[in-house]
Design a protein around this motif. Structure first.
Motif, PDB file in Angstrom:
ATOM      1  N   ASP A 185     -42.948  70.351 -24.868  1.00 33.84           N
ATOM      2  CA  ASP A 185     -42.867  68.602 -24.217  1.00 33.84           C
ATOM      3  C   ASP A 185     -43.138  67.760 -25.595  1.00 33.84           C
ATOM      4  OD1 ASP A 185     -43.138  66.324 -23.512  1.00 33.84           O
ATOM      5  OD2 ASP A 185     -43.848  66.843 -21.836  1.00 33.84           O
ATOM      6  N   HIS A 243     -38.399  56.378 -27.373  1.00 37.92           N
ATOM      7  CA  HIS A 243     -39.103  55.098 -27.477  1.00 37.92           C
ATOM      8  C   HIS A 243     -40.935  55.281 -27.262  1.00 37.92           C
ATOM      9  CE1 HIS A 243     -40.610  56.651 -23.240  1.00 37.92           C
ATOM     10  NE2 HIS A 243     -39.529  57.280 -23.161  1.00 37.92           N
ATOM     11  N   LYS A 244     -41.323  56.232 -27.495  1.00 37.37           N
ATOM     12  CA  LYS A 244     -42.626  56.366 -27.510  1.00 37.37           C
ATOM     13  C   LYS A 244     -42.743  55.557 -28.724  1.00 37.37           C
ATOM     14  CE  LYS A 244     -43.961  59.095 -23.990  1.00 37.37           C
ATOM     15  NZ  LYS A 244     -43.597  58.395 -22.625  1.00 37.37           N
ATOM     16  N   HIS A 281     -44.400  62.275 -27.643  1.00 41.35           N
ATOM     17  CA  HIS A 281     -45.846  61.619 -28.228  1.00 41.35           C
ATOM     18  C   HIS A 281     -44.901  62.383 -29.976  1.00 41.35           C
ATOM     19  CE1 HIS A 281     -47.750  59.616 -25.199  1.00 41.35           C
ATOM     20  NE2 HIS A 281     -47.394  60.892 -24.566  1.00 41.35           N
ATOM     21  N   GLY A 305     -34.510  59.145 -20.554  1.00 38.79           N
ATOM     22  CA  GLY A 305     -36.295  59.451 -21.001  1.00 38.79           C
ATOM     23  C   GLY A 305     -36.496  61.223 -21.045  1.00 38.79           C
ATOM     24  N   SER A 306     -37.267  61.337 -21.215  1.00 42.17           N
ATOM     25  CA  SER A 306     -38.055  62.952 -21.934  1.00 42.17           C
ATOM     26  C   SER A 306     -37.819  63.638 -20.500  1.00 42.17           C
ATOM     27  CB  SER A 306     -39.360  62.888 -22.385  1.00 42.17           C
ATOM     28  OG  SER A 306     -38.941  63.114 -23.727  1.00 42.17           O
ATOM     29  N   THR A 307     -37.865  63.181 -19.494  1.00 45.51           N
ATOM     30  CA  THR A 307     -37.643  63.285 -18.096  1.00 45.51           C
ATOM     31  C   THR A 307     -36.931  63.836 -17.957  1.00 45.51           C
ATOM     32  OG1 THR A 307     -39.213  61.231 -17.140  1.00 45.51           O
ATOM     33  CG2 THR A 307     -38.711  62.625 -15.638  1.00 45.51           C
ATOM     34  N   SER A 342     -39.451  61.332 -26.776  1.00 45.05           N
ATOM     35  CA  SER A 342     -39.436  60.377 -26.306  1.00 45.05           C
ATOM     36  C   SER A 342     -39.259  59.819 -27.365  1.00 45.05           C
ATOM     37  CB  SER A 342     -40.443  59.752 -24.987  1.00 45.05           C
ATOM     38  OG  SER A 342     -40.794  60.480 -24.148  1.00 45.05           O
ATOM     39  N   HIS A 355     -47.512  66.672 -18.814  1.00 43.53           N
ATOM     40  CA  HIS A 355     -47.262  65.606 -17.775  1.00 43.53           C
ATOM     41  C   HIS A 355     -46.095  65.769 -15.836  1.00 43.53           C
ATOM     42  CE1 HIS A 355     -44.722  61.896 -17.762  1.00 43.53           C
ATOM     43  NE2 HIS A 355     -45.566  61.628 -17.617  1.00 43.53           N
TER      44      HIS A 355
HETATM   45  C1  LIG Z   1     -45.968  64.105 -22.599  1.00 43.17           C
HETATM   46  C2  LIG Z   1     -45.281  63.116 -21.745  1.00 43.17           C
HETATM   47  N1  LIG Z   1     -44.065  63.970 -21.501  1.00 43.17           N
HETATM   48  C3  LIG Z   1     -43.542  63.307 -20.813  1.00 43.17           C
HETATM   49  C4  LIG Z   1     -42.772  62.080 -20.776  1.00 43.17           C
HETATM   50  C5  LIG Z   1     -42.561  60.934 -19.838  1.00 43.17           C
HETATM   51  O1  LIG Z   1     -41.218  60.567 -21.197  1.00 43.17           O
HETATM   52  P1  LIG Z   1     -40.182  59.451 -20.321  1.00 43.17           P
HETATM   53  O2  LIG Z   1     -40.993  58.496 -20.135  1.00 43.17           O
HETATM   54  O3  LIG Z   1     -39.744  59.373 -21.988  1.00 43.17           O
HETATM   55  O4  LIG Z   1     -39.401  60.093 -19.194  1.00 43.17           O
HETATM   56  C6  LIG Z   1     -44.783  61.436 -21.113  1.00 43.17           C
HETATM   57  C7  LIG Z   1     -44.280  59.917 -20.134  1.00 43.17           C
HETATM   58  O5  LIG Z   1     -45.063  59.015 -20.484  1.00 43.17           O
HETATM   59  C8  LIG Z   1     -45.471  61.810 -21.637  1.00 43.17           C
HETATM   60  O6  LIG Z   1     -46.434  61.163 -21.651  1.00 43.17           O
END
Ligand SMILES: Cc1ncc(COP(=O)(O)O)c(C=O)c1O
Length: 475
Positions: free
Chosen positions: A192, A222-223, A195, A87-89, A220, A113
């Motif tokens: 970030d 996947h979103k 979205h 994920g973006s995390t 992300s 986030h």
């Molecule tokens: C603004 C934002 N940054 C980062 C994330 C984390 O993304 P991921 O779920 O791909 O790790 C989210 C997840 O909802 C998000 O809304």
């Protein structure tokens, strides 16, 4: 065998949701597989391999994984695009690790986030916040301005800046202006763009931060793209960033068993949308605009089109239903759409419902939404909502990292006024923390919490027992 499958909780729950034929206006962006071509769909488990010699290696790519990432680098127009399988995390953590280095401090917009907040805690950073307000016109959070970023940089001298754009409501801030001021001050800008993974593929969508001068951009996939959960991209867009350091950080943060399914879909989505994204997004945006024009003149549930304060663009594919004129809260509207129209939204807040439309959506999704809006052409509810007050960022008594290392106690929310928060309190949506660990809890914050919970909203970091709310504070 049938009997065994009947006992499987996850499989049954999710398949039941699938059988319900719900219009999925939520992530992941492939929409129940609608956006995945049959050839890939049929191969999904066959391509779930591991890093044996023929299968290349994500963190030492020399073969087809290097070719795939090079192709995406060209498509996105970056210096390097890394595939993320956590994920973006994972991308946010790696980007901050490299940008902040030994500095142990970061400038962050308050609407970041929790992935950013978690990195701040894990790395022991001092956070300097760019406050975000609340826009009374759109009834959504506002965005940071160029001036807001300059002020915090000049006050603190900190050189690492991270902002979120677009936000959950699809509003995009002036990344170009912010990047220019950050670079004048010799800083690094991380955006970030979780979205906004689709922005690159059409002129009908807002400009991506990649082209607006950001140093690193995280998306992300996947979103909003036809990619399964956890698939994301980390784009390196300037020579200020050491590529090898990013690779090392990613290899430490991410799994050592990267999913080839995710990586194959990350490549597929980019190549496919590079070829036909323009046509697909033009059609999607046109269809949404038609619906918007129709329902905004005829119905009481509107699609919001205005920009919030400091926004320069809005993503049309992020549909914001404004229920206020019909006399509903967003929470009530969400329930109504789910129970009467079999339509599931991404999220609801007090004032609106947030829907994610993608090019994977079958055409009946928009027909369902259109019917729901037309059926609700006249006011039905009786809620008279007023915009919420802006809350100032609370006083930071301890660093977030210090606070979570203290002993804690759980007390009633009313009794927590004046105490130091142990846990973050985050209303969803929009996921902007009201209180961060180490901050002093105020009377205003507690009454704000009640106003959300009383209307059926969800707040992470609180426990409800017998009608009372409890929270964790430093002992
Ligand atoms: C603004 C934002 N940054 C980062 C994330 C984390 O993304 P991921 O779920 O791909 O790790 C989210 C997840 O909802 C998000 O809304």
């Amino acid at each position: 065998m049938d009997n065994l499958f009947d006992q499987l909780h996850i499989l049954n729950a999710v398949l039941e949701y699938d059988r319900s034929n719900t219009a999925r206006y939520h992530m992941p962006g492939h929409k129940g597989g609608s956006g995945i071509p049959l050839h890939l769909w049929n191969s999904l488990l066959k391509i779930d391999v591991t890093e044996i010699p023929d299968m290349d290696n994500l963190y030492h790519p020399r073969g087809f994984l290097a070719d795939a990432m090079n192709e995406c680098t060209k498509i996105f127009g970056t210096i390097n695009t890394f595939f993320l399988v956590n994920g973006s995390t994972a991308g946010i953590h790696a980007a901050l690790e490299v940008a902040a280095g030994d500095q142990k401090e970061v400038i962050m917009s308050r609407d970041c986030h929790k992935a950013v907040y978690n990195k701040v805690i894990m790395a022991g950073y001092t956070p300097y916040y760019i406050p975000v307000g609340f826009d009374q016109n759109t009834l959504t959070p506002s965005l940071p301005s160029v001036g807001d970023v300059m002020k915090v940089m000049d006050r603190t001298g900190c050189k690492t800046v991270i902002i979120t754009s677009p936000n959950y409501h699809g509003m995009v801030c002036d990344v170009q202006g912010i990047a220019c001021e950050v670079h004048k001050r010799d800083g690094i800008l991380i955006v970030d763009e979780a979205h906004g993974a689709h922005f690159t593929f059409s002129d009908a969508l807002p400009e991506t931060a990649i082209r607006c001068g950001a140093d690193m951009v995280i998306q992300s996939a996947h979103k909003t793209l036809p990619v399964i959960n956890q698939g994301a991209y980390l784009h390196i867009c300037s020579r200020r960033i050491a590529l090898e350091q990013i690779n090392v950080a990613l290899s430490m943060i991410q799994t050592s068993s990267p999913s080839y399914i995710i990586m194959a879909l990350l490549e597929y989505a980019a190549v496919h949308l590079h070829e036909c994204g323009d046509i697909l997004y033009n059609k999607l945006c046109e269809d949404i605009k038609k619906l918007q024009d129709g329902c905004n003149s005829e119905c009481d549930i509107h699609i919001k089109t205005d920009l919030c304060k400091n926004a320069v663009e809005k993503d049309v594919t992020r549909i914001l239903l404004d229920a206020r004129r019909a006399g509903y809260t967003g929470f009530e509207l969400e329930k109504r759409l789910r129970s009467q129209y079999n339509l599931a939204v991404e999220a609801a807040d007090l004032y609106s419902c947030i829907l994610i439309a993608t090019v994977s959506d079958p055409s009946w999704y928009l027909e369902t939404l259109s019917k729901a809006l037309k059926d609700n052409a006249n006011p039905v509810g009786n809620k008279r909502l007023v915009g919420c007050k802006e809350l100032p960022v609370p006083e930071m008594v301890l660093l977030p990292a210090e606070a979570v290392r203290q002993d804690k106690k759980t007390i009633e929310a009313e009794k927590a006024i004046g105490c130091i928060a142990y846990k973050a309190v985050i209303p969803y949506p929009p996921g902007i923390p009201l209180i961060v660990p180490g901050e002093k809890i105020t009377t205003e914050a507690i009454s704000y919490i009640h106003s959300i919970v009383d209307e059926g909203g969800f707040i992470e970091g609180l426990e409800g027992v017998n009608g009372n709310l409890y929270m964790d504070v430093v002992k």
